[in-house]
Design an enzyme around this catalytic site. Structure first.
Site, PDB file in Angstrom:
ATOM      1  N   ARG A  34       7.364   6.404  -4.753  1.00 46.39           N
ATOM      2  CA  ARG A  34       7.771   6.965  -3.405  1.00 46.39           C
ATOM      3  C   ARG A  34       7.330   6.291  -2.134  1.00 46.39           C
ATOM      4  O   ARG A  34       6.429   5.477  -2.265  1.00 46.39           O
ATOM      5  CB  ARG A  34       7.349   8.434  -3.498  1.00 46.39           C
ATOM      6  CG  ARG A  34       5.900   8.905  -3.290  1.00 46.39           C
ATOM      7  CD  ARG A  34       5.611  10.283  -3.128  1.00 46.39           C
ATOM      8  NE  ARG A  34       4.194  10.361  -2.995  1.00 46.39           N
ATOM      9  CZ  ARG A  34       3.197  10.482  -4.086  1.00 46.39           C
ATOM     10  NH1 ARG A  34       3.320  10.075  -5.269  1.00 46.39           N
ATOM     11  NH2 ARG A  34       1.853  10.336  -3.546  1.00 46.39           N
ATOM     12  N   ASP A  85      -4.553  -2.301  -1.613  1.00 46.27           N
ATOM     13  CA  ASP A  85      -5.398  -2.788  -0.683  1.00 46.27           C
ATOM     14  C   ASP A  85      -7.051  -2.558  -1.230  1.00 46.27           C
ATOM     15  O   ASP A  85      -7.923  -3.401  -0.819  1.00 46.27           O
ATOM     16  CB  ASP A  85      -5.310  -1.948   0.662  1.00 46.27           C
ATOM     17  CG  ASP A  85      -5.347  -0.486   0.748  1.00 46.27           C
ATOM     18  OD1 ASP A  85      -5.408  -0.003  -0.544  1.00 46.27           O
ATOM     19  OD2 ASP A  85      -5.198   0.135   1.753  1.00 46.27           O
ATOM     20  N   SER A  99       0.683  -1.447  -0.099  1.00 50.06           N
ATOM     21  CA  SER A  99      -0.153  -0.051  -0.157  1.00 50.06           C
ATOM     22  C   SER A  99       0.945   1.224   0.093  1.00 50.06           C
ATOM     23  O   SER A  99       0.843   2.217   0.976  1.00 50.06           O
ATOM     24  CB  SER A  99      -0.874   0.101   1.200  1.00 50.06           C
ATOM     25  OG  SER A  99      -1.821  -1.167   1.171  1.00 50.06           O
TER      26      SER A  99
END
Length: 498
Positions: free
Chosen positions: A190, A228, A175
């Site tokens: 990132r 998710d 996630s």
């Protein structure tokens, strides 16, 4: 009466008159301050208004942005990410599969035995990541994860064994922002949530995990890399074939849905056999001139770590609702002395009022609003509140929660409009559309959930809303990852043909 007595009487009368004037002035000042506080609340309520006409504009704007995001990368505030999930679980999956759910300072490893939809056997462990590994080297983090996964695999019981000669398969819920390149490949864009491992940025996270598993001698294949929300959609679809979308309303928010593959102009290459593709919308970044933004939302945004980004998320998700209430109370304290002559110092601290505390105050059913009084005392160190003041605070919670719930419903309507499920077509068989929901805000904030459901009914009308079902799908992301490992298994075609 003597002169002295007369003088004394005059002085006494003057003193009483002065005292009365002071009391009256004090009351007038207080009533003036109260009126000012009520003006702030009234203005806020008006700015937060979400009449059906406005919600329809928000839904239409969501649909327009969805089209733009599907047409080209960077064409919309909505990323509309292609998940490469074209085979959702059908309920026929069987076997033992693993899942790794990494989304914060803890990660979970799961072992799932599939066979019967109503009888999924599940074992899991939660592991805390040492803080030094969150800012260290890529190899060190993945070696730690692979080592814990290997320990978990070693606890397999006899009834959780895989067939001889086959390889264990894993669904990996990751996630963090990833540019996905296939069902089992994606590079890290990132880090967020306190992680900062520089040499991992730009690397394929599945490759990194695979190399780490090889280093610890664990023979396991990553079959699916999922977000998710996509995991929640898969978990929902497994138990209900009518699930067409998933929405997470928790600390943050996101949505994923099933799109026709030929309706994705930016898709390059052959269309999948199923004709479908799951799209991860990243809808928290939605923005529209129709959103009822207030000065408090603008202040929250400008002071945030990501100004100008995630505007929709900042209006509807659990991370921010309590903060909006705090900002309104702070203005009332500063400009209308709502809590007395001095501004409570705790009230000036960002994010001190969390959404679970706001929810507890909003649901307070005691006659004297005791829960509100306790929360104000414990969190903000404010103890001198009247019942009248506490009622105003509950009203503020109502305004913020209702706006968030109604805007969430408008977002869902936007998805339904995009896939043509927002109307009943004459002559066509009515089709049920189920939205799988996950997240603590939706699950635990009852008034938010009820307002959202009522708004859906209001927007869709009685006939259509009978066929739109909003359903809680607990632990979607963990179970969903294991299910997607199963539906994208290397052995799938073999098991289907035997």
């Amino acid at each position: 009466m003597g002169k002295v007595a007369v003088a004394a009487a005059v002085v006494g009368t003057a003193a009483v008159t002065a005292a009365v004037v002071l009391v009256v002035r004090h009351r007038m000042q207080n009533s003036g301050k109260w009126a000012k506080a009520m003006d702030i609340v009234k203005e806020f309520e008006e700015k937060c208004a979400t009449p059906v006409s406005k919600l329809r504009q928000v839904a239409d704007a969501m649909t327009v942005e969805m089209h733009a995001g599907l047409a080209s990368d960077g064409g919309s505030k909505l990323k509309m990410l292609i998940s490469y999930v074209d085979n959702l679980p059908t309920g026929d999956e069987a076997g033992v599969f693993y899942a790794l759910d990494l989304g914060g300072t803890n990660f979970r490893v799961l072992r799932v035995k599939l066979g019967e939809v109503d009888n999924v056997k599940k074992e899991f462990e939660e592991v805390s990541i040492p803080p030094n590994l969150m800012i260290g080297k890529c190899e060190d983090l993945f070696d730690f994860i692979a080592g814990e996964l290997a320990k978990f695999v070693a606890t397999e019981g006899e009834n959780m064994q895989i067939p001889a000669g086959t390889q264990r398969e894993l669904g990996f819920t990751f996630s963090f922002p990833v540019k996905q390149s296939s069902i089992a490949g994606g590079t890290l864009v990132r880090w967020t949530k306190g992680f900062n491992i520089e040499d991992a940025v730009g690397q394929d996270v599945v490759e990194e995990l695979t190399k780490a598993m090889e280093r610890v001698g664990l023979d396991m294949r990553v079959s699916a890399l999922v977000n998710d929300t996509v995991g929640t959609l898969a978990g929902g679809r497994y138990s209900d074939p009518d699930v067409i979308a998933a929405v997470i309303l928790g600390t943050g928010t996101n949505a994923a849905y099933v799109e026709r593959a030929n309706a994705i102009p930016k898709w390059q290459g052959l269309l999948p056999k199923s004709g479908e593709m799951v799209i991860n919308m990243e809808w928290g970044n939605f923005r529209s001139s129709h959103l009822p933004l207030t000065e408090y939302d603008e202040n929250l945004d400008s002071d945030s770590l990501n100004p100008g980004e995630q505007i929709y998320e900042k209006m509807i998700s659990g991370m921010y609702l309590g903060e909006v209430v705090r900002l309104v109370l702070l203005k009332m304290a500063v400009e209308a002395e709502f809590f007395g002559d001095t501004v409570p110092s705790k009230l000036e601290k960002p994010f001190v009022l969390r959404t679970p505390d706001m929810s507890a105050m909003h649901h307070d059913s005691t006659p004297d609003l005791r829960v509100v009084a306790t929360k104000l005392k414990d969190i903000l160190e404010i103890s001198n509140t009247s019942l009248k003041m506490r009622k105003v605070i509950v009203e503020l919670c109502e305004i913020v929660a209702t706006r968030g719930a109604r805007l969430s419903a408008a977002g869902i309507l936007g998805i339904l409009k995009k896939i043509g499920r927002d109307t009943v077509k004459e002559g066509e068989e009515t089709q049920k559309s189920v939205i799988a929901m996950d997240g603590g805000l939706f699950e635990h904030y009852t008034k938010f959930r009820n307002a959202m459901q009522n708004t859906m009914n209001e927007l869709l009308g009685e006939e259509v809303s009978k066929n739109i079902i909003i359903k809680l799908s607990n632990d979607g992301s963990g179970l969903g990852a294991a299910l997607l490992a199963a539906s994208h298994s290397q052995y799938r075609e073999y098991t289907e043909s035997t």
